[in-house]
Design a protein around this motif. Structure first.
Motif, mmCIF file in Angstrom:
data_model
loop_
_atom_site.group_PDB
_atom_site.id
_atom_site.type_symbol
_atom_site.label_atom_id
_atom_site.label_comp_id
_atom_site.label_asym_id
_atom_site.label_seq_id
_atom_site.Cartn_x
_atom_site.Cartn_y
_atom_site.Cartn_z
ATOM 1 N N ASP A 133 -63.234 -14.321 35.078
ATOM 2 C CA ASP A 133 -62.497 -15.570 34.728
ATOM 3 C C ASP A 133 -62.147 -16.071 36.252
ATOM 4 O O ASP A 133 -62.437 -16.857 36.676
ATOM 5 N N ALA A 145 -65.784 -15.947 38.824
ATOM 6 C CA ALA A 145 -66.692 -17.351 38.194
ATOM 7 C C ALA A 145 -65.865 -18.799 39.669
ATOM 8 O O ALA A 145 -66.912 -19.053 39.762
ATOM 9 N N ALA A 179 -72.474 -21.154 38.458
ATOM 10 C CA ALA A 179 -72.678 -19.790 38.440
ATOM 11 C C ALA A 179 -73.366 -18.885 38.129
ATOM 12 O O ALA A 179 -73.696 -17.773 38.174
#
Length: 157
Positions: free
Chosen positions: A49, A52, A111
Motif C-alpha cells: 500500500d 503503490a 500501477a
C-alpha cells in the motif's frame, strides 16, 4: 528501514514458513524461486500500500515532465545516466525512445508497469544490437534469398 530481499526456494518456504515470515518487517520482502516456473515475491500489505502511490506519483510526474519541452530536454540529458545502454542508440532512436516512454508512462493504469518494462527491454535490446557492429550488419543487410519456413517453437525440425 532495510530494503533487503530474502531469497529462498518455494519448496523450503512451504515446508517451514514461520522463520521466513518473521523477516517481513519494515521494507523486507521474500523472493521465492520456483523450479521450472516464475518466482514469487511476498510483501506485507502495508508495504504494498505504501509502494503503490509512490509508483503512481513517479509515473505521473515523469509523464507530465515529458509533455513539456524543458522536461524532454532534461530527460534527454539524464537518459544515459538512467539507461547506460542508451549511449549505443542513434540520436533519433534516443528521441523515439523518449517519445515512446512518455506515452507508456502516461497510462490510465499507472500501477501497471508491464508496458513500461517491455518498452525498456525492447529499447535495451535495440541498443545491444547497435553496440555490436557485426550483429548490426547481419540484421540490417538483405539476405541472399529465402531460407524456407521457420518451424513452430517446440516442434521437431
Amino acid at each position: 528501514m532495510s530494503a533487503a530481499v530474502v531469497e529462498t526456494e518455494l519448496a523450503k518456504f512451504l515446508a517451514d514458513p514461520e522463520p521466513l515470515l518473521a523477516v517481513l518487517h519494515g521494507a523486507q520482502k521474500i523472493k521465492l524461486r520456483c523450479t521450472g516456473g516464475e518466482g514469487l515475491i511476498l510483501n506485507t500489505a502495508l508495504r504494498a500500500d505504501q509502494d503503490a502511490p509512490v509508483l503512481i506519483a513517479t509515473r505521473r510526474m515523469a509523464a507530465a515532465m515529458l509533455r513539456t519541452s524543458a522536461g524532454r530536454a532534461l530527460f534527454l540529458d539524464v537518459l544515459p545516466t538512467v539507461f547506460p545502454w542508451a549511449r549505443f542508440l542513434s540520436a533519433s532512436d534516443v528521441r523515439d525512445f523518449a517519445v515512446e516512454l512518455a506515452h507508456a508512462l502516461d497510462t490510465d493504469d499507472p500501477a501497471d508497469t508491464s508496458i513500461v518494462a517491455q518498452l525498456i527491454a525492447e529499447w535495451q535490446h535495440t541498443a545491444e544490437v547497435q553496440a555490436d557492429p557485426e550483429l548490426y550488419a547481419v540484421l540490417t543487410t538483405d539476405s541472399p534469398g529465402d531460407f524456407g519456413p521457420v518451424p513452430e517453437p517446440g516442434s521437431a525440425e
